[in-house]
Design an enzyme around this catalytic site. Structure first.
Site, PDB file in Angstrom:
ATOM      1  N   ARG A 106     -32.591 -26.031 -51.607  1.00 33.05           N
ATOM      2  CA  ARG A 106     -32.209 -27.271 -50.915  1.00 33.05           C
ATOM      3  C   ARG A 106     -33.366 -27.604 -49.981  1.00 33.05           C
ATOM      4  NH1 ARG A 106     -26.519 -28.989 -48.186  1.00 33.05           N
ATOM      5  NH2 ARG A 106     -26.164 -29.311 -50.403  1.00 33.05           N
ATOM      6  N   GLN A 147     -24.132 -31.631 -57.722  1.00 30.52           N
ATOM      7  CA  GLN A 147     -23.000 -32.413 -57.239  1.00 30.52           C
ATOM      8  C   GLN A 147     -22.504 -33.347 -58.342  1.00 30.52           C
ATOM      9  OE1 GLN A 147     -21.583 -32.391 -53.895  1.00 30.52           O
ATOM     10  NE2 GLN A 147     -20.007 -33.386 -55.099  1.00 30.52           N
ATOM     11  N   CYS A 164     -18.437 -36.335 -51.992  1.00 30.13           N
ATOM     12  CA  CYS A 164     -19.119 -35.041 -52.133  1.00 30.13           C
ATOM     13  C   CYS A 164     -18.786 -34.097 -50.987  1.00 30.13           C
ATOM     14  CB  CYS A 164     -20.624 -35.262 -52.234  1.00 30.13           C
ATOM     15  SG  CYS A 164     -21.310 -36.182 -50.843  1.00 30.13           S
ATOM     16  N   ARG A 217     -17.440 -27.532 -57.807  1.00 27.71           N
ATOM     17  CA  ARG A 217     -18.857 -27.192 -57.603  1.00 27.71           C
ATOM     18  C   ARG A 217     -19.113 -25.777 -58.134  1.00 27.71           C
ATOM     19  NH1 ARG A 217     -21.980 -29.532 -53.780  1.00 27.71           N
ATOM     20  NH2 ARG A 217     -23.598 -28.396 -54.895  1.00 27.71           N
TER      21      ARG A 217
END
Ligand code: CP
Ligand code: NVA
Length: 305
Positions: A101, A131, A261, A289
């Site tokens: 990330r 996602q 999300c 997820r």
């Protein structure tokens, strides 16, 4: 070497395959079975921004598949102690897959350029492919066959929206976005999606009511993404007419689900009534997820039968 930095790296058939593996693994998980498909494999996680869902769902998913994971903190000196090329070449010898990330998309691209193991994007400024996989999988669970469904996205044409647009294009889902001036998709990105999917049904509008008409899923995300905190006041003003509330949900298809999300800013992009209401599928979506990433990991690492 396959990386998943955006959904451009996956074909429609590959996404469908990931969904099949996901479904199989989720069914087994519900029955209390956890097949050790990735026994002995190790996942490294590098996160430049906070995370609940992405981090924990990757770690628990990997554990359920019999593998292990290492959450690597600042002490490994990512991007500060040595060149990213050296860092990536060394680290990717120790692990079987990396999840990253990053603030800038370019960072995950550089990591992948030098890595000798697959790199998965766990969110950048441009994309959030994991996602979108979970979101489309959730729509498939709720409404069945994806082709022909419609997803309406209300708000900022950000990382989440971009991955959704591409995922919808790949799988034949109509996509409509309502956003205020100045917060639209990058036209070059849209052109690239349209070039790969000339038949896609895509609407860009300023009118949320027009966007949600006949939608089987209504989706929104925060108005102020991580890293945009300095723009908070101007963004809250710009998006004031783009809240998903009960009045807007009533304009969508009667069986429409609400997706987000998460994390959400309750009272900004969505009301409590919608987020906690009967059409909301956000908890199922967040749960998926983990399942979708288990499917992705098993497929990417060649462990899916
Ligand atoms: N939706 C999502 O990516 O959540 P986290 O930021 O908590 O990982
Ligand atoms: N658009 C949001 C998504 C968080 C999961 C952000 O980038 O902060």
């Amino acid at each position: 070497m396959r990386h998943v930095l955006t959904l451009f790296e996956l074909t429609a058939a590959e996404i469908q395959r990931v969904f099949e593996v996901t479904e199989e693994l989720k069914t087994q998980w519900k029955q209390g079975q956890r097949q050790p498909l990735l026994a002995g494999r190790v996942m490294g996680l590098l996160f430049e921004k906070p995370s609940l869902r992405t981090r924990v769902s990757f770690e628990t998913g990997m554990a359920q598949l019999g593998g292990s994971s290492l959450f690597l903190g600042e002490d490994v000196g990512w991007g500060t102690r040595e060149a990213l090329s050296d860092f990536s070449r060394v680290l990717s010898q120790y692990v079987d897959v990396l999840v990253c990330r990053a603030k800038a998309h370019r960072t995950v691209e550089s990591l992948a350029e030098h890595a000798t193991c697959p790199v998965i994007n766990g969110l950048t400024d441009l994309a959030h492919p994991c996602q979108a996989l979970a979101d489309l999988y959730t729509m498939r669970e709720i409404h069945g066959e994806l082709a022909g469904q419609k997803l309406a996205y209300i708000g900022d044409a950000n990382n989440v929206a971009s991955s959704l647009l591409l995922g919808c294009a790949r799988l034949g889902v109509q996509f409509a976005i309502a956003s205020p001036p100045g917060y639209d998709f990058d036209p070059q990105f849209v052109a690239q999606v349209k070039q790969e999917h000339p038949q896609m049904e895509f609407l860009e509008t300023r009118d949320p009511i027009e966007a949600v008409r006949d939608a089987s899923a209504v989706y929104t995300d925060v108005w102020v993404s991580m890293g945009q905190e300095a723009q908070r006041d101007e963004r809250v003003q710009a998006f004031a007419d783009y809240q998903v509330n009960q009045d807007l949900m009533q304009q969508a298809a009667p069986n429409a689900c609400f997706l987000h999300c998460l994390p959400a800013r309750r009272g900004e992009e969505v009301t409590d009534q919608v987020l906690d209401g009967p059409q909301s599928a956000v908890v199922q979506q967040a749960g998926n997820r983990m399942h979708a990433q288990k499917g992705l990991l098993a497929w990417l690492l060649g462990a899916a039968s």
